[in-house]
Scaffold this active site. Sequence first.
Site, PDB file in Angstrom:
ATOM      1  N   GLY A  22       9.911   2.402  -3.434  1.00 61.97           N
ATOM      2  CA  GLY A  22       8.576   1.953  -3.052  1.00 61.97           C
ATOM      3  C   GLY A  22       8.601   0.593  -2.388  1.00 61.97           C
TER       4      GLY A  22
ATOM      5  CB  THR B  91      -0.322  -5.357  -4.072  1.00 62.15           C
ATOM      6  OG1 THR B  91      -0.753  -4.392  -5.053  1.00 62.15           O
ATOM      7  CG2 THR B  91       0.442  -6.483  -4.774  1.00 62.15           C
TER       8      THR B  91
ATOM      9  CB  VAL C 202      10.196   8.830  -6.137  1.00 67.79           C
ATOM     10  CG1 VAL C 202      10.865   7.646  -5.451  1.00 67.79           C
ATOM     11  CG2 VAL C 202       8.729   8.553  -6.431  1.00 67.79           C
TER      12      VAL C 202
ATOM     13  CG  ASN D 131       7.783  -1.269  -6.752  1.00 64.64           C
ATOM     14  OD1 ASN D 131       6.957  -1.949  -7.364  1.00 64.64           O
ATOM     15  ND2 ASN D 131       7.549  -0.818  -5.522  1.00 64.64           N
TER      16      ASN D 131
ATOM     17  CE1 TYR E  62      -1.015   2.875 -12.591  1.00 61.16           C
ATOM     18  CE2 TYR E  62      -2.418   1.496 -13.966  1.00 61.16           C
ATOM     19  CZ  TYR E  62      -1.345   1.641 -13.107  1.00 61.16           C
ATOM     20  OH  TYR E  62      -0.586   0.542 -12.779  1.00 61.16           O
TER      21      TYR E  62
ATOM     22  N   GLY F 115       3.588  -4.062  -1.370  1.00 60.32           N
ATOM     23  CA  GLY F 115       3.381  -4.566  -2.716  1.00 60.32           C
ATOM     24  C   GLY F 115       4.600  -5.200  -3.365  1.00 60.32           C
ATOM     25  CG  PHE F 116       4.558  -5.309  -7.622  1.00 55.23           C
ATOM     26  CD1 PHE F 116       3.798  -6.428  -7.314  1.00 55.23           C
ATOM     27  CD2 PHE F 116       4.135  -4.494  -8.658  1.00 55.23           C
ATOM     28  CE1 PHE F 116       2.639  -6.724  -8.011  1.00 55.23           C
ATOM     29  CE2 PHE F 116       2.973  -4.771  -9.370  1.00 55.23           C
ATOM     30  CZ  PHE F 116       2.220  -5.887  -9.041  1.00 55.23           C
TER      31      PHE F 116
ATOM     32  N   PRO G  70       3.058  -6.109 -15.081  1.00 58.91           N
ATOM     33  CG  PRO G  70       3.672  -6.115 -12.859  1.00 58.91           C
ATOM     34  CD  PRO G  70       3.710  -5.259 -14.077  1.00 58.91           C
ATOM     35  N   GLY G  71      -0.167  -7.693 -14.739  1.00 62.46           N
ATOM     36  CA  GLY G  71      -1.607  -7.477 -14.786  1.00 62.46           C
ATOM     37  C   GLY G  71      -2.160  -7.357 -13.378  1.00 62.46           C
TER      38      GLY G  71
END
Length: 251
Positions: free
Chosen positions: A8, A187, A60, A86, A152, A12-13, A182-183
Site C-alpha cells: 500500500g 491522509t 493484496v 500497511n 472496520y 498515506g502511511f 495510529p489514531g
Amino acid sequence: MAIVLITGATSGFGEACAKKFAANGYDLIITGRRQERLTALQEQLQQEHKIAVLPLCFDVRDQQAVNTVLGNIPDNWKAVSILVNNAGLALGMSSIEDGDVSDWDTMIDTNVKGLLYVSRVVIPWLKAQRKGHVINLGSTAAKQVYAKGHVYCATKAAVDSISQGMRIDLLPYRIKVTAVHPGAAATEFSEVRFKGDKEKADSIYKGFQPLTGEDVADTIYYCATLPPHVCINDLVMTCVQQANAYYFDKE
C-alpha cells in the site's frame, strides 16, 4: 543491501514510510494497485536518494497474484529485512443493519486476508535469515469499537490479534513483530471511507490537529531501527487532542 517491503505504498502511511526509509538509504520493494503512482514514486525515490526500488503492482486481496508476483522476484530482492504490512482501508460508516456487504468483504479481504497472504510469502525469507522485522498497521479502532465502525474495527482488532500470534510463532527465529496503532491521521483514509466525498472527509478533522503520514512513518522508522535486542510489540499513537478511538478535545 537492507531491503524494506511496504504494501500500500502509493499513498498515506505507506508512501510516507517509503520516503522515510529511502531517505535513510534503504532499498525498497513497494506494492500497490495503482501502477502510475508506483512508477512515479519509484522514479522520485531513485533520483532523490540513489537507492534501488522494485515496484510491484498487485492487489493484496488476490492470493494468486500475491504468490505469483512476490514469489517470482529475483532472489537478491528476497533478502528483505523489514516488512511493513500497511495496505488497508475503511469503507462506509453506517449502522450494522444498513452495512454494505461489498464494503465488508473489501475491508476483510484487504485488512486481514491481504496482510496474511503477504506475510505468508515473506516470513519464510526472514526465517531463512533468522532475523527481520514485521510491522503491522493497526488502528486505535483495534482497541475501542466506535459507533458505525463495526466491521472496520473488527478487522483492525484482527490485525492486533494476528500480530500477537506472529510474535509468539516467530520468537524462536529472533524476528521482531510490532503492531502500530495510529489514531486520526490526515491522509486519504477518510476520503476513501466516504467514497470521494472530500467535504465530509475533511469535516472529520475539524477542531483538532491530526497526525500526518510523516508522523506515523517516523514512529515506524524508530521501531524498525532500535537495537537488535529491543522489540516494541504494541504501540498506540494519537495526536495530543485524541485520547483513544472516541475521546477528542475539539476546539
